[in-house]
Write an enzyme that holds these catalytic residues in place. Structure first.
Site, PDB file in Angstrom:
ATOM      1  N   GLN A 127      78.957   0.069  58.338  1.00  0.00           N
ATOM      2  CA  GLN A 127      79.480  -0.094  59.691  1.00  0.00           C
ATOM      3  C   GLN A 127      79.195  -1.498  60.202  1.00  0.00           C
ATOM      4  O   GLN A 127      78.136  -1.769  60.765  1.00  0.00           O
ATOM      5  CB  GLN A 127      78.873   0.960  60.626  1.00  0.00           C
ATOM      6  CG  GLN A 127      79.547   0.928  61.976  1.00  0.00           C
ATOM      7  CD  GLN A 127      79.197   2.123  62.823  1.00  0.00           C
ATOM      8  OE1 GLN A 127      78.495   3.034  62.420  1.00  0.00           O
ATOM      9  NE2 GLN A 127      79.696   2.112  64.029  1.00  0.00           N
ATOM     10  N   PHE A 128      80.173  -2.388  60.015  1.00  0.00           N
ATOM     11  CA  PHE A 128      79.997  -3.777  60.444  1.00  0.00           C
ATOM     12  C   PHE A 128      79.868  -3.912  61.951  1.00  0.00           C
ATOM     13  O   PHE A 128      79.315  -4.902  62.448  1.00  0.00           O
ATOM     14  CB  PHE A 128      81.152  -4.652  59.924  1.00  0.00           C
ATOM     15  CG  PHE A 128      82.453  -4.445  60.622  1.00  0.00           C
ATOM     16  CD1 PHE A 128      82.813  -5.242  61.694  1.00  0.00           C
ATOM     17  CD2 PHE A 128      83.329  -3.452  60.209  1.00  0.00           C
ATOM     18  CE1 PHE A 128      84.026  -5.062  62.340  1.00  0.00           C
ATOM     19  CE2 PHE A 128      84.540  -3.261  60.849  1.00  0.00           C
ATOM     20  CZ  PHE A 128      84.890  -4.066  61.917  1.00  0.00           C
ATOM     21  N   THR A 129      80.319  -2.929  62.709  1.00  0.00           N
ATOM     22  CA  THR A 129      80.279  -3.031  64.167  1.00  0.00           C
ATOM     23  C   THR A 129      78.856  -3.008  64.723  1.00  0.00           C
ATOM     24  O   THR A 129      78.668  -3.274  65.909  1.00  0.00           O
ATOM     25  CB  THR A 129      81.112  -1.915  64.829  1.00  0.00           C
ATOM     26  OG1 THR A 129      80.588  -0.645  64.436  1.00  0.00           O
ATOM     27  CG2 THR A 129      82.572  -2.022  64.436  1.00  0.00           C
TER      28      THR A 129
END
Length: 150
Positions: free
Chosen positions: A78-80
């Site tokens: 999850q890059f967010t």
């Protein structure tokens, strides 16, 4: 690296209508990778996650680790987790590592955790549009950041 650790009764990840990973009681890990991350970040997080005492003992006290309790683990990239909204309302993901950097580090993290636990760790599909379902148990949700070890 940042990892959101959620103790769950159950969790699953679905891509294009197909369930690609699911677990019963255990931990859902949402994993974000930054450009500066490396093996030392992976090692610290694997040790911390496997030894984090967040499962109840017979007295109902959070006193057991993943290694002691034997719960399952589902890991989702999850890059967010590296979103920044300092300059406005639209998140910027400039601190998140590009896929060519983050994918191998995410895979190394999953492999290292699997070795420590002695069992496979299911994942989502890296870079895909994923739907994650979970039943948070407790609720227990903890944010770990290898750049800010407490």
């Amino acid at each position: 690296m940042r990892v959101v650790v959620q103790r769950v009764s159950a969790a699953s990840v679905t891509v294009a209508g197909e369930v690609c990973g699911q677990i019963g009681p255990g931990l859902l890990l949402l994993v974000g990778v930054e450009e500066v991350d490396g093996q030392q970040d992976i090692d610290w997080l694997v040790r911390k996650i496997s030894q984090l005492r967040i499962f109840n003992d017979d007295a109902g006290v959070m006193n057991l680790s993943l290694l002691e309790q034997g719960g399952e683990v589902l890991a989702v990239s999850q890059f967010t987790l590296f979103a920044s909204t300092r300059k406005g309302n639209r998140p910027s993901y400039s601190r998140a590592a590009r896929g060519d950097i983050s994918r191998p580090l995410f895979e190394q993290f999953v492999d290292s955790l699997s070795r420590v636990l002695g069992r496979a760790v299911p994942t989502g599909v890296f870079g895909a549009d994923m739907q994650v379902a979970l039943v948070n148990d407790g609720p227990v949700t903890i944010l770990l950041d290898s750049r800010d070890p407490e």
